[in-house]
Design a protein around this motif. Structure first.
Motif, mmCIF file in Angstrom:
data_model
loop_
_atom_site.group_PDB
_atom_site.id
_atom_site.type_symbol
_atom_site.label_atom_id
_atom_site.label_comp_id
_atom_site.label_asym_id
_atom_site.label_seq_id
_atom_site.Cartn_x
_atom_site.Cartn_y
_atom_site.Cartn_z
ATOM 1 N N THR A 287 0.833 -1.204 0.000
ATOM 2 C CA THR A 287 0.000 0.000 0.000
ATOM 3 C C THR A 287 0.863 1.248 0.000
ATOM 4 O OG1 THR A 287 -1.758 -1.160 1.195
ATOM 5 C CG2 THR A 287 -1.776 1.245 1.269
ATOM 6 N N LEU A 288 1.909 1.258 0.821
ATOM 7 C CA LEU A 288 2.816 2.400 0.857
ATOM 8 C C LEU A 288 3.502 2.618 -0.488
ATOM 9 C CD1 LEU A 288 4.465 1.786 4.345
ATOM 10 C CD2 LEU A 288 2.879 3.624 3.761
ATOM 11 N N GLY A 289 3.917 1.513 -1.138
ATOM 12 C CA GLY A 289 4.552 1.634 -2.443
ATOM 13 C C GLY A 289 3.623 2.226 -3.481
ATOM 14 N N PHE A 290 2.348 1.827 -3.444
ATOM 15 C CA PHE A 290 1.368 2.352 -4.395
ATOM 16 C C PHE A 290 1.171 3.858 -4.194
ATOM 17 C CE2 PHE A 290 -3.053 3.489 -5.351
ATOM 18 C CZ PHE A 290 -3.108 3.148 -6.695
ATOM 19 N N LEU A 291 1.038 4.280 -2.941
ATOM 20 C CA LEU A 291 0.839 5.698 -2.651
ATOM 21 C C LEU A 291 2.086 6.513 -2.984
ATOM 22 C CD1 LEU A 291 -1.011 5.378 0.789
ATOM 23 C CD2 LEU A 291 -2.039 5.889 -1.438
ATOM 24 N N GLU A 336 9.539 7.158 -10.656
ATOM 25 C CA GLU A 336 8.546 6.865 -9.636
ATOM 26 C C GLU A 336 8.664 5.441 -9.116
ATOM 27 O OE1 GLU A 336 8.081 8.270 -12.466
ATOM 28 O OE2 GLU A 336 6.920 10.113 -12.265
ATOM 29 N N ASN A 337 8.933 4.482 -9.997
ATOM 30 C CA ASN A 337 8.988 3.077 -9.585
ATOM 31 C C ASN A 337 10.218 2.784 -8.720
ATOM 32 O OD1 ASN A 337 6.605 2.382 -10.924
ATOM 33 N ND2 ASN A 337 7.678 1.990 -12.844
ATOM 34 N N THR A 338 11.380 3.335 -9.107
ATOM 35 C CA THR A 338 12.583 3.063 -8.312
ATOM 36 C C THR A 338 12.480 3.701 -6.930
ATOM 37 O OG1 THR A 338 13.674 4.988 -9.328
ATOM 38 C CG2 THR A 338 14.045 2.836 -10.350
ATOM 39 N N ILE A 339 11.847 4.862 -6.828
ATOM 40 C CA ILE A 339 11.655 5.484 -5.520
ATOM 41 C C ILE A 339 10.702 4.648 -4.672
ATOM 42 C CG2 ILE A 339 10.732 7.508 -4.326
ATOM 43 C CD1 ILE A 339 11.698 9.200 -6.664
#
Length: 587
Positions: A287-291, A336-339
């Motif tokens: 969930t954190l990764g999605f946000l 965005e994905n690597t972060i």
């Protein structure tokens, strides 16, 4: 840094220990001289094998080998003792050690477990940067207020990390990050001012620790007879730059001990950050990764609108209990994905570490270090007192129930900013849908070739490397960009490509001749077809190129030369069939 610096060490070691090389026994103060430039690098030998053993909950004595592309990239001490070496294939591993546990390399496992284990440093040092899985860097000036000298600082830090993780750490200290990475592979302290001497003795193959770009040049340097970094450092930087471009100059800077930074133009003019407060706390890292993806997009948009590039990002996490986790990550290709991946790794490691601390405080014993399983910071089993009724284990909060504990605030800070050469605002930063609709409309009216996208393909000349592809179609290069193309121009390439006949004159007005061995005389002026002349104030070494020699009709022999004129213009010249041409202009 993608490579594990500790992989260079082939010495088998049987257990966690504090490694101190003989050269780590000096007594230099942390507060004097040029120590503000000194860097400490800590690396875990064969980290991928250590992380794999932790992931699969294997005992320390189990041989572990990690494969990538079918080859061994890491093996722990029991595996090396059984004869497994880097580069072995799976069959060779089975032959040498049938009981070895063989796993495929997993980047997520490497990062997640390392992030979980190094949390102990947050209470010991003010700043540290994760260079890559298994490797971190600490600026020594951040330790000068807590430790008397470098050896005592290293001993204290390694002792704390070994006690918290059970891992073995190799320390390396030098005046530059690159030198410290190499020194860490040898558990060595390079004395202040001796970094250049240390680097000069290192083999040219150590450039593999500098990233993929420098690695591409290793074979070429070896073929040219350069065996050590000292051989490379002995070359004139202008000759290296003119022949190998920015990659060659970067490798030369590393070899000469020039301070290594991700990008040189550091910007600290303002604080660029974004923050997201959650309505309900969560321990779910997915969930954190999605946000975080949307939050990272907002931060990168801020950075791009200022014409900057972000190379390091600080991730800040705040739990309901008031605890926080701050960590700085260096990311070469930041998006965005690597972060989001780094945030997920950091959150999993932090929550797992908090769960272990609660469990140990409750008397149930420490959990395995770096297990990577997310738990709420307040989780853990109650203590069992002697002679009391057994208390049922408390499973802790339901991962789906966000009301009791978890992370409540996520923040991102652009920690390292740089101004890229030629940075411009992208046409597609805003109103992307409108721009796309307009371009598609143009193609519908005038055909697919009415809107072309520039690109690069293989070739020797700048005019050959241009590749134009219709909008929204896959590029189809005529010449493979992955082929060697010996003699081709390296980046940066000319901004403008042309083929204008000119005269290159020496002192006295005679034409400058060009032979395979070099120029016959020093170029002094350029005379253009209009009659205007410009004086040449600097020039590169010339180099001949023979292309399509197998086809008599297309065979071309030319000599290239890069010059800078008194007007400040940088030009690419070429001599073919006795005539000089202006073939490119740089900006």
């Amino acid at each position: 840094m993608s490579a594990d610096p500790a992989a260079a060490s082939a010495t088998a070691r049987s257990g966690p220990s504090v490694v101190r090389g003989d050269s780590l026994t000096g007594r230099d103060s942390l507060t004097g001289g040029d120590d503000h430039r000194r860097t400490l690098v800590l690396t875990v030998p064969d980290w991928s094998a250590v992380a794999a053993a932790t992931e699969h909950e294997l005992s320390p004595g189990t041989p572990v080998a990690v494969l990538r592309a079918g080859k061994v990239i890491a093996a722990n001490a029991p595996a090396r003792a059984a004869g497994i070496a880097l580069g072995n294939n799976k069959r060779a591993v089975g032959y040498r050690c049938p009981e070895a546990h063989v796993v495929v390399w997993d980047e997520d496992v490497d990062n997640r477990h390392f992030s979980a284990g190094v949390g102990a440093l947050e209470e010991l040092v003010a700043r540290f940067t994760l260079l890559g899985p298994g490797t971190l860097a600490i600026p020594l000036d951040s330790l000068k207020h807590g430790y008397a000298d470098e050896p005592s600082a290293v001993e204290a830090l390694i002792s704390a990390l070994v006690a918290a993780t059970g891992w073995e750490f190799f320390p390396g200290i030098a005046d530059t990050v690159f030198a410290a990475v190499l020194a860490a592979g040898q558990a060595r302290r390079v004395e202040p001012g001796e970094t250049v001497e240390f680097l000069s003795a290192q083999p040219i193959t150590t450039l593999e620790y500098a990233g993929a770009g420098a690695t591409e040049l290793i074979d070429t340097f070896t073929q040219l007879g350069l065996r050590t970094l000292g051989d490379l450092a002995g070359l004139d930087v202008r000759d290296v730059n003119s022949r190998f471009g920015a990659l060659g100059k970067h490798a030369h800077d590393l070899a000469t001990g020039t301070e290594w930074k991700p990008l040189p133009d550091h910007v600290r003019e303002e604080r660029l950050n974004v923050e997201l407060g959650l309505d309900t706390p969560t321990t779910r890292t997915d969930t954190l990764g999605f946000l975080t993806r949307q939050l990272a997009g907002d931060l990168l948009t801020k950075v791009r609108r200022r014409g900057l590039v972000c190379t390091q990002i600080t991730i800040e996490l705040l739990a309901v209990s008031g605890q926080s986790s701050n960590r700085t990550w260096r990311i070469e290709d930041m998006n965005e994905n690597t972060i989001a991946d780094r945030l997920r790794w950091q959150a999993e490691g932090w929550l797992a570490g908090a769960a272990r601390s609660e469990s140990a405080a409750a008397g149930s014993g420490p959990a395995p270090a770096g297990n990577g399983r997310a738990s709420a910071p307040g989780g853990g089993a109650p203590a069992r007192g002697g002679g009391q009724e057994p208390v049922p284990d408390d499973p802790g909060p339901d991962p789906e129930d966000f009301s009791e504990e978890g992370i409540i605030v996520v923040g991102l800070v652009a920690a390292e900013l740089t101004t890229p050469i030629g940075a411009t605002r992208s046409l597609f930063d805003e109103n992307t849908g409108q721009v796309t609709h307009t371009l598609e409309r143009l193609q519908g009216l005038f055909g697919p070739d009415s809107v072309l996208v520039p690109g690069l393909q293989g070739g020797w000349d700048p005019a050959e490397t241009n590749l134009w592809t219709p909008w929204q179609q896959a590029p189809s290069p005529v010449r493979s960009p992955g082929a060697p193309w010996p003699g081709a121009l390296h980046a940066p390439r000319p901004t403008t490509v042309e083929h204008l006949p000119i005269d290159v004159l020496a002192v006295g007005g005679r034409s400058v001749g060009a032979r395979p061995a070099g120029l016959e005389s020093r170029p002094f002026t350029i005379r253009f077809p209009t009659g205007a002349t410009e004086e040449i104030v600097d020039y590169s070494g010339s180099w001949p190129v023979e292309s399509a020699w197998w086809d008599p009709e297309r065979a071309t022999y030319r000599t290239r030369l890069q010059v800078v004129t008194d007007s400040g213009r940088a030009l690419l010249l070429s001599k073919e069939n006795g005539q000089w041409y202006l073939t490119g202009r740089y900006r």
